[in-house]
Design a protein around this motif. Structure first.
Motif, PDB file in Angstrom:
ATOM      1  N   SER A  35       0.820  -1.209   0.000  1.00  0.00           N
ATOM      2  CA  SER A  35       0.000   0.000   0.000  1.00  0.00           C
ATOM      3  C   SER A  35       0.851   1.256   0.000  1.00  0.00           C
ATOM      4  N   SER A  36       1.904   1.260   0.792  1.00  0.00           N
ATOM      5  CA  SER A  36       2.777   2.425   0.891  1.00  0.00           C
ATOM      6  C   SER A  36       3.365   2.801  -0.466  1.00  0.00           C
ATOM      7  N   PHE A  37       3.771   1.820  -1.250  1.00  0.00           N
ATOM      8  CA  PHE A  37       4.427   2.092  -2.526  1.00  0.00           C
ATOM      9  C   PHE A  37       3.457   2.151  -3.705  1.00  0.00           C
ATOM     10  N   ILE A  38       2.417   1.342  -3.706  1.00  0.00           N
ATOM     11  CA  ILE A  38       1.534   1.261  -4.864  1.00  0.00           C
ATOM     12  C   ILE A  38       0.420   2.304  -4.832  1.00  0.00           C
ATOM     13  N   VAL A  39      -0.059   2.674  -3.670  1.00  0.00           N
ATOM     14  CA  VAL A  39      -1.126   3.670  -3.593  1.00  0.00           C
ATOM     15  C   VAL A  39      -0.590   5.070  -3.880  1.00  0.00           C
ATOM     16  N   THR A  40       0.665   5.314  -3.562  1.00  0.00           N
ATOM     17  CA  THR A  40       1.284   6.618  -3.802  1.00  0.00           C
ATOM     18  C   THR A  40       1.420   6.858  -5.303  1.00  0.00           C
ATOM     19  N   HIS A  41       1.117   8.082  -5.741  1.00  0.00           N
ATOM     20  CA  HIS A  41       1.355   8.481  -7.135  1.00  0.00           C
ATOM     21  C   HIS A  41       2.599   9.362  -7.137  1.00  0.00           C
ATOM     22  N   TYR A  42       3.451   9.168  -8.141  1.00  0.00           N
ATOM     23  CA  TYR A  42       4.762   9.810  -8.186  1.00  0.00           C
ATOM     24  C   TYR A  42       4.822  10.841  -9.305  1.00  0.00           C
ATOM     25  N   ASN A  43       5.503  11.961  -9.049  1.00  0.00           N
ATOM     26  CA  ASN A  43       5.722  12.972 -10.077  1.00  0.00           C
ATOM     27  C   ASN A  43       6.755  12.511 -11.095  1.00  0.00           C
ATOM     28  N   ASP A  44       7.594  11.576 -10.717  1.00  0.00           N
ATOM     29  CA  ASP A  44       8.619  11.017 -11.602  1.00  0.00           C
ATOM     30  C   ASP A  44       7.940  10.011 -12.536  1.00  0.00           C
ATOM     31  N   GLU A  45       7.926  10.302 -13.819  1.00  0.00           N
ATOM     32  CA  GLU A  45       7.184   9.483 -14.784  1.00  0.00           C
ATOM     33  C   GLU A  45       7.697   8.037 -14.852  1.00  0.00           C
ATOM     34  N   GLN A  46       8.990   7.828 -14.706  1.00  0.00           N
ATOM     35  CA  GLN A  46       9.511   6.457 -14.747  1.00  0.00           C
ATOM     36  C   GLN A  46       9.050   5.647 -13.537  1.00  0.00           C
ATOM     37  N   VAL A  47       9.060   6.259 -12.382  1.00  0.00           N
ATOM     38  CA  VAL A  47       8.578   5.571 -11.183  1.00  0.00           C
ATOM     39  C   VAL A  47       7.077   5.334 -11.311  1.00  0.00           C
ATOM     40  N   GLU A  48       6.354   6.327 -11.801  1.00  0.00           N
ATOM     41  CA  GLU A  48       4.914   6.184 -11.958  1.00  0.00           C
ATOM     42  C   GLU A  48       4.567   5.083 -12.955  1.00  0.00           C
ATOM     43  N   ASP A  49       5.314   4.988 -14.045  1.00  0.00           N
ATOM     44  CA  ASP A  49       5.088   3.894 -15.002  1.00  0.00           C
ATOM     45  C   ASP A  49       5.309   2.537 -14.348  1.00  0.00           C
ATOM     46  N   ALA A  50       6.386   2.412 -13.589  1.00  0.00           N
ATOM     47  CA  ALA A  50       6.677   1.148 -12.901  1.00  0.00           C
ATOM     48  C   ALA A  50       5.581   0.842 -11.875  1.00  0.00           C
ATOM     49  N   ARG A  51       5.103   1.862 -11.189  1.00  0.00           N
ATOM     50  CA  ARG A  51       4.038   1.673 -10.200  1.00  0.00           C
ATOM     51  C   ARG A  51       2.764   1.167 -10.878  1.00  0.00           C
ATOM     52  N   ARG A  52       2.386   1.815 -11.969  1.00  0.00           N
ATOM     53  CA  ARG A  52       1.168   1.402 -12.681  1.00  0.00           C
ATOM     54  C   ARG A  52       1.272  -0.029 -13.189  1.00  0.00           C
TER      55      ARG A  52
END
Length: 88
Positions: A35-52
């Motif tokens: 939850s800590s890592f996946i629910v958070t949305h990131y301003n960094d597009e590469q991190v956000e892509d990996a999260r999605r």
């Protein structure tokens, strides 16, 4: 998932997310860390892509499953890509 005790902290999100992906591939992530890592949305597009993509895999929307050899390999590949982009 196990009780890992890791949670997202302010700082280098690429490195933290890469480490999260490695722990996830090893089966060492509990639901609170997820939850800590996946629910958070990131301003960094590469991190956000990996999260999605990780969230999609976790929900069964990809060919690979989290708890499979191909899924674990993909998670580790994403971790390596985040680290490599952080070094650039």
């Amino acid at each position: 998932m196990s009780d890992s005790g890791y949670r997202l902290q302010p700082g280098d999100y690429r490195q933290q997310f890469a480490e999260f992906l490695d722990r996830l591939a090893s089966g060492a992530v509990d639901s609170e860390e997820w939850s800590s890592f996946i629910v958070t949305h990131y301003n960094d597009e590469q991190v956000e892509d990996a999260r999605r993509m990780t969230a999609r895999m976790g929900c069964g929307y990809m060919d690979e499953e989290l708890d499979s050899d191909p899924g674990r390999a993909r998670l580790r590949t994403w971790a390596e890509q985040l680290r490599a982009s952080n070094d650039a």
